[in-house]
Design a protein around this motif. Structure first.
Motif, PDB file in Angstrom:
ATOM      1  N   GLU A  48      58.704  72.827  45.119  1.00 52.29           N
ATOM      2  CA  GLU A  48      59.528  72.174  44.112  1.00 52.29           C
ATOM      3  C   GLU A  48      59.106  72.529  42.693  1.00 52.29           C
ATOM      4  OE1 GLU A  48      59.435  68.026  44.829  1.00 52.29           O
ATOM      5  OE2 GLU A  48      60.525  68.123  46.741  1.00 52.29           O
ATOM      6  N   ASP A  49      57.919  73.117  42.533  1.00 53.70           N
ATOM      7  CA  ASP A  49      57.472  73.463  41.190  1.00 53.70           C
ATOM      8  C   ASP A  49      57.890  74.893  40.854  1.00 53.70           C
ATOM      9  OD1 ASP A  49      55.839  74.733  42.952  1.00 53.70           O
ATOM     10  OD2 ASP A  49      54.008  73.688  42.386  1.00 53.70           O
ATOM     11  N   ARG A  50      57.413  75.407  39.737  1.00 52.93           N
ATOM     12  CA  ARG A  50      57.814  76.726  39.250  1.00 52.93           C
ATOM     13  C   ARG A  50      56.806  77.788  39.659  1.00 52.93           C
ATOM     14  NH1 ARG A  50      58.850  74.375  33.189  1.00 52.93           N
ATOM     15  NH2 ARG A  50      60.816  73.283  33.606  1.00 52.93           N
ATOM     16  N   VAL A  51      57.341  78.918  40.077  1.00 47.87           N
ATOM     17  CA  VAL A  51      56.524  80.058  40.499  1.00 47.87           C
ATOM     18  C   VAL A  51      57.041  81.286  39.764  1.00 47.87           C
ATOM     19  CG1 VAL A  51      55.725  81.444  42.442  1.00 47.87           C
ATOM     20  CG2 VAL A  51      56.173  78.996  42.755  1.00 47.87           C
ATOM     21  N   LEU A 102      52.153  81.540  30.279  1.00 42.82           N
ATOM     22  CA  LEU A 102      52.723  81.185  31.582  1.00 42.82           C
ATOM     23  C   LEU A 102      52.033  79.958  32.171  1.00 42.82           C
ATOM     24  CD1 LEU A 102      53.134  84.722  33.210  1.00 42.82           C
ATOM     25  CD2 LEU A 102      54.805  83.405  31.902  1.00 42.82           C
ATOM     26  N   GLY A 103      50.761  79.790  31.870  1.00 45.63           N
ATOM     27  CA  GLY A 103      50.039  78.641  32.395  1.00 45.63           C
ATOM     28  C   GLY A 103      50.533  77.311  31.872  1.00 45.63           C
ATOM     29  N   ARG A 104      51.314  77.303  30.807  1.00 48.15           N
ATOM     30  CA  ARG A 104      51.845  76.043  30.277  1.00 48.15           C
ATOM     31  C   ARG A 104      53.049  75.547  31.076  1.00 48.15           C
ATOM     32  NH1 ARG A 104      52.516  78.155  24.071  1.00 48.15           N
ATOM     33  NH2 ARG A 104      50.397  78.985  23.767  1.00 48.15           N
ATOM     34  N   VAL A 123      51.056  81.528  39.379  1.00 48.82           N
ATOM     35  CA  VAL A 123      51.335  82.803  38.726  1.00 48.82           C
ATOM     36  C   VAL A 123      50.821  83.908  39.641  1.00 48.82           C
ATOM     37  CG1 VAL A 123      50.917  84.274  36.722  1.00 48.82           C
ATOM     38  CG2 VAL A 123      51.203  81.801  36.419  1.00 48.82           C
ATOM     39  N   LEU A 124      51.738  84.730  40.170  1.00 48.34           N
ATOM     40  CA  LEU A 124      51.373  85.884  40.984  1.00 48.34           C
ATOM     41  C   LEU A 124      51.298  87.112  40.080  1.00 48.34           C
ATOM     42  CD1 LEU A 124      53.735  85.324  44.063  1.00 48.34           C
ATOM     43  CD2 LEU A 124      51.380  84.528  43.760  1.00 48.34           C
ATOM     44  N   THR A 125      50.305  87.938  40.313  1.00 51.52           N
ATOM     45  CA  THR A 125      50.103  89.133  39.495  1.00 51.52           C
ATOM     46  C   THR A 125      50.182  90.366  40.380  1.00 51.52           C
ATOM     47  OG1 THR A 125      48.681  87.915  37.973  1.00 51.52           O
ATOM     48  CG2 THR A 125      48.576  90.313  37.897  1.00 51.52           C
ATOM     49  N   ASP A 126      51.145  91.222  40.080  1.00 51.55           N
ATOM     50  CA  ASP A 126      51.246  92.515  40.755  1.00 51.55           C
ATOM     51  C   ASP A 126      50.336  93.481  40.002  1.00 51.55           C
ATOM     52  OD1 ASP A 126      51.918  94.718  42.209  1.00 51.55           O
ATOM     53  OD2 ASP A 126      53.969  94.878  41.439  1.00 51.55           O
ATOM     54  N   SER A 127      49.106  93.595  40.485  1.00 52.60           N
ATOM     55  CA  SER A 127      48.104  94.391  39.781  1.00 52.60           C
ATOM     56  C   SER A 127      48.368  95.880  39.974  1.00 52.60           C
ATOM     57  CB  SER A 127      46.703  94.046  40.295  1.00 52.60           C
ATOM     58  OG  SER A 127      46.461  92.659  40.186  1.00 52.60           O
TER      59      SER A 127
END
Length: 475
Positions: free
Chosen positions: A254-257, A335-337, A342-346
């Protein structure tokens, strides 16, 4: 009981009334101590057996039973209205009639039969008073009935802890629950064929899938969680795994991704995700001091056909300045706000500048390996590199994904690769070959094979489990 208003003859002239010593009474309108040895029954309001005395009482504000009257030897209740003893009452006055109890009650001052004498308020000027009759059955006729207690209402259930609050009326208590219909398979067909009378429920596989979805929806607290997807070799499906993981998390939570492309060079995350954005991560870095709301941040992200937000990297080949560590930290701070995960495509490799900030903020990592010998070896060396740089905590929480993009027709024993990684990490997931993923275009969950979607759900559940265990991790 006999009630009459016939006046009684006046007292005999040759007989004077006598009163006990120390008694106080009102006779002929005067108050004083009257000597004597006896009190006539009329003076105390109680008649001897067989006699009737007439007493006019007014000015009282409440009705008093005979049991509360003073004793015979006590003081008679005083009233502003003269009490007439032994004299004939006026014919216009309403006279109360008192019926005496058993013999001897008047002289003893007791009321063994429960005789109650009551009198209502009268008016002295008019000489009228309401009539009150005392009966010998022990009940006061004019006594007001007590108010009904709510606890004595009929049909009320007594509870030791008191009345129930309104919150006790829940749907689970009041509604009759019925088993849900099966979602698919022959169980669904049998349910429909019998018009719902035969309901065997869902299969174990469906129930396990629902349990995983429930694990994915678990809340992770107030802190943003960062999950980088790593690979030391290109072409193993790192961007594909990032997109699959992000779509499942965004769909079931239900939260933001959000998934961001942190490749120092040209990334392809935006090519695999639905939707297009007008801005990139580099432009967000330039405008980071003016973005102070989620509505403004939405202009830099892409979302179309999915709840997953995507922050793309630059696609312009003329850009000379690569995305570096400072840029990554600035973007992730923004983004942390507004996002929970937070997914990171490294990028490929482990020594470029962005990787330093990526690993410092990481709460868990996903390591992608292919189904070939060299791909599996490079993935295992990545775990060794993390351990050599003091990140044993990330290795312990790492999830290895074996991407079977090449299919199952190779001679490589995939089971042996899986056993190797299970000796180093706790979780290993195998993504089966899927023609939709092999196209290299935008991924849509609805077009995946059931086995591929189930593997993506399992991956998301394992990642959330690791993040949930890190509730007290770094801020």
């Amino acid at each position: 009981m006999t009630q009459t208003n016939t006046p009684k003859p006046g007292p005999r002239p040759d007989r004077a009334p006598s009163f006990p010593k120390g008694s106080v009474g009102t006779v002929a309108g005067e108050t004083g101590t009257i000597p004597g040895d006896e009190v006539p029954a009329a003076a105390s309001g109680v008649a001897a057996a067989g006699d009737i005395s007439v007493v006019t009482v007014s000015g009282a504000q409440d009705r008093t039973s005979a049991g509360s009257l003073p004793a015979v030897t006590g003081a008679v209740h005083q009233s502003p209205v003269h009490q007439v003893v032994g004299q004939q009452a006026p014919a216009t006055a309403a006279m109360p009639v008192v019926t005496a109890g058993p013999a001897g009650a008047a002289t003893s001052g007791e009321d063994p039969a429960g005789v109650a004498a009551t009198a209502d308020t009268g008016t002295a000027d008019t000489g009228t008073a309401d009539t009150g009759i005392a009966s010998a059955d022990g009940a006061a006729a004019a006594q007001p009935a007590p108010a009904a207690d709510i606890r004595d209402l009929p049909g009320r259930r007594e509870r030791a802890e008191g009345p129930e609050p309104a919150s006790a009326l829940t749907a689970d208590r009041l509604l009759t629950r019925t088993a849900a219909a099966p979602v698919s398979g022959w169980r669904r067909w049998l349910y429909q064929a019998t018009l719902g009378y035969v309901n065997l429920g869902d299969s174990d596989q469906v129930r396990i899938q629902r349990a995983m979805e429930h694990r994915i929806a678990t809340r992770l607290g107030e802190r943003t969680r960062y999950v980088p997807v790593l690979s030391r070799k290109g072409g193993v499906g790192k961007t594909t795994v990032t997109t699959l993981l992000g779509m499942v998390l965004a769909e079931l939570r239900e939260d933001r991704v959000i998934a961001m492309d942190a490749n120092p060079d040209r990334g392809t995350l935006s090519d695999r995700s639905p939707g297009r954005a007008d801005f990139t991560a580099r432009q967000l870095v330039k405008d980071r001091f003016t973005v102070d709301s989620f509505a403004q941040l939405s202009n830099y992200t892409a979302r179309e056909g999915s709840r997953l937000d995507v922050l793309a990297s630059d696609t312009d080949p003329t850009v000379a300045h690569a995305f570096d560590d400072a840029d990554y930290r600035a973007v992730t701070d923004i983004l942390g706000r507004y996002y929970s995960i937070v997914l990171t495509d490294s990028g490929t490799g482990m020594v470029h500048s962005v990787m330093k900030g990526t690993l410092e903020k990481a709460d868990a990592v996903v390591l992608v390996s292919g189904g070939s010998v060299d791909e599996a070896r490079l993935a295992s060396e990545t775990l060794s590199w993390l351990e050599a740089h003091g990140r044993q905590d990330l290795v312990a929480k790492a999830t290895v994904v074996i991407n079977m993009a090449a299919g199952n027709r190779t001679l490589v024993d995939i089971d042996e690769i899986e056993e190797h990684f299970l000796s180093r990490v706790k979780n290993v997931v195998r993504i089966p070959h899927d023609r939709h993923l092999a196209e290299g275009s935008r991924i849509r969950l609805g077009q995946l094979k059931p086995a591929t979607r189930a593997a993506a759900v399992e991956l998301a559940a394992l990642v959330v489990d690791e993040l949930q265990q890190d509730q007290g991790g770094r801020g």
